[in-house]
Enzyme design. Structure first.
Site, mmCIF file in Angstrom:
data_model
loop_
_atom_site.group_PDB
_atom_site.id
_atom_site.type_symbol
_atom_site.label_atom_id
_atom_site.label_comp_id
_atom_site.label_asym_id
_atom_site.label_seq_id
_atom_site.Cartn_x
_atom_site.Cartn_y
_atom_site.Cartn_z
ATOM 1 N N SER A 251 10.062 -0.318 5.708
ATOM 2 C CA SER A 251 9.490 0.220 4.476
ATOM 3 C C SER A 251 8.036 0.567 4.732
ATOM 4 O O SER A 251 7.496 0.333 5.814
ATOM 5 C CB SER A 251 9.589 -0.796 3.338
ATOM 6 O OG SER A 251 8.655 -1.848 3.530
ATOM 7 N N LYS A 252 7.390 1.122 3.709
ATOM 8 C CA LYS A 252 5.983 1.493 3.854
ATOM 9 C C LYS A 252 5.083 0.278 4.011
ATOM 10 O O LYS A 252 3.905 0.412 4.332
ATOM 11 C CB LYS A 252 5.546 2.328 2.650
ATOM 12 C CG LYS A 252 6.143 3.736 2.669
ATOM 13 C CD LYS A 252 5.699 4.558 1.478
ATOM 14 C CE LYS A 252 6.316 5.958 1.550
ATOM 15 N NZ LYS A 252 5.986 6.785 0.376
ATOM 16 N N ARG A 253 5.626 -0.922 3.762
ATOM 17 C CA ARG A 253 4.830 -2.126 3.983
ATOM 18 C C ARG A 253 4.674 -2.432 5.473
ATOM 19 O O ARG A 253 3.827 -3.221 5.858
ATOM 20 C CB ARG A 253 5.482 -3.315 3.270
ATOM 21 C CG ARG A 253 5.456 -3.211 1.751
ATOM 22 C CD ARG A 253 5.994 -4.478 1.111
ATOM 23 N NE ARG A 253 7.409 -4.661 1.412
ATOM 24 C CZ ARG A 253 8.389 -4.148 0.688
ATOM 25 N NH1 ARG A 253 8.110 -3.396 -0.358
ATOM 26 N NH2 ARG A 253 9.654 -4.367 0.999
#
Length: 314
Positions: A251-253
């Site tokens: 994910s973008k995390r």
């Protein structure tokens, strides 16, 4: 025969990560391998969360990867702006059409109230709306408006939607029990993704939608919206999600796997080669350009289950 048109429709809330890149690559390969067109749509419905600077970075990253597009983004095209934040008047027009059909009602329920309610919860945590505000009287609506701005919900009929997904096979959803009345305009006035994506795919001539399997649950309601508005739904292909070598979904995390970092460590060919290997298009994670992958592409090669990055690559 009408030309196939694919699309990539990122939400620019951060730098693209490898899962986004895989979606862009597979959707581009699917379109180009069929001599189709390709559209870049920027899904920045909430401009405060999606600054234009991130949209510009997406374009730069796609260009670096060798993924071109025929219309959209800052390039524009025949259908006006391809930034959703600039298409509010268009969404309003189609919202009004649904309202004229008597299908929209104001909803004053908060997110917290919905999750605390005894309404059905699906296995993925989604709440099926119980219709709390569906039959409010005009006086009750007027009273509630004094203290809270309502969202707008669309009433769903007692209907089962069945569609053939290009990778997941036959999918079926009973709208009242597996979807429920859903929001098409938020309480702050921003039009919801479900309405915007349907209108944009139709007006931009998109005939093939490739996206992650996590969005499979949105498809039935979107098909129904297409029909309500007189559009022809596109072909849907829900691709597997990309996990790291430990099976954790990207994910973008995962800042270490965004393109800002990866572009300093890999060439475009090395990156596309690793992703092509994960997707089953080539046997080894060797350097290869996106364009060289076109004759090798087939959805028959892509696994149905989640994909894992090649061990030792990242």
């Amino acid at each position: 025969m009408k030309q196939l048109v694919g699309r990539f429709a990122p939400s620019p809330s951060g730098r693209m990560h490898l899962g986004n890149v895989l979606c862009a690559l597979l959707s581009w390969l699917s379109a180009r391998s069929q001599n189709g067109g390709y559209v870049l749509r920027i899904e920045d419905l909430d401009p405060d969360r999606c600054p234009r600077s991130y949209a510009d970075l997406i374009e730069d990253d796609l260009t670096w990867l060798g993924l071109d597009w025929d219309a959209g983004g800052s390039k524009g095209g025949p259908d006006g702006s391809y930034y959703q934040s600039e298409r509010t008047e268009i969404y309003q027009h189609y919202f009004d059409l649904l309202e004229q059909k008597g299908l929209i009602y104001p909803c004053f329920c908060s997110r917290a109230a919905l999750h605390a309610a005894s309404a059905p919860h699906l296995s993925d945590g989604r709440v099926i709306y119980a219709g709390t505000c569906r039959n409010l009287t005009p006086d009750e609506v007027a009273q509630k408006r004094k203290t809270r701005k309502p969202a707008a919900r669309l009433t769903v009929p007692d209907r089962t939607i069945t569609f053939a997904d290009g990778l997941q096979g036959t999918c079926t959803e009973h709208l009242p029990t597996e979807c429920g009345d859903f929001i098409i305009r938020r309480s702050d006035g921003v039009f919801a993704y479900q309405l915007a994506v349907v209108v944009d795919d139709a007006l931009e001539g998109v005939t093939e939608v490739v996206r992650g399997r996590d969005l499979l649950g949105s498809t039935a309601r979107q098909i129904w919206l297409h029909e309500l508005l007189g559009f022809t739904p596109p072909q849907f292909i829900h691709m597997p999600l990309l996990n790291d070598v430990d099976g954790r979904r990207l994910s973008k995390r995962d800042a270490d796997l965004d393109l800002g970092i990866l572009r300093t460590r890999f060439t475009p060919e090395q990156l596309t080669g690793a992703l092509a290997c994960a997707a089953g298009l080539i046997d080894r994670p060797e350097a290869i350009s996106a364009r060289e992958l076109i004759p090798l592409f087939s959805w028959d090669r892509v696994p149905h289950g989640d994909l894992c990055l090649p061990e030792g690559i990242f």
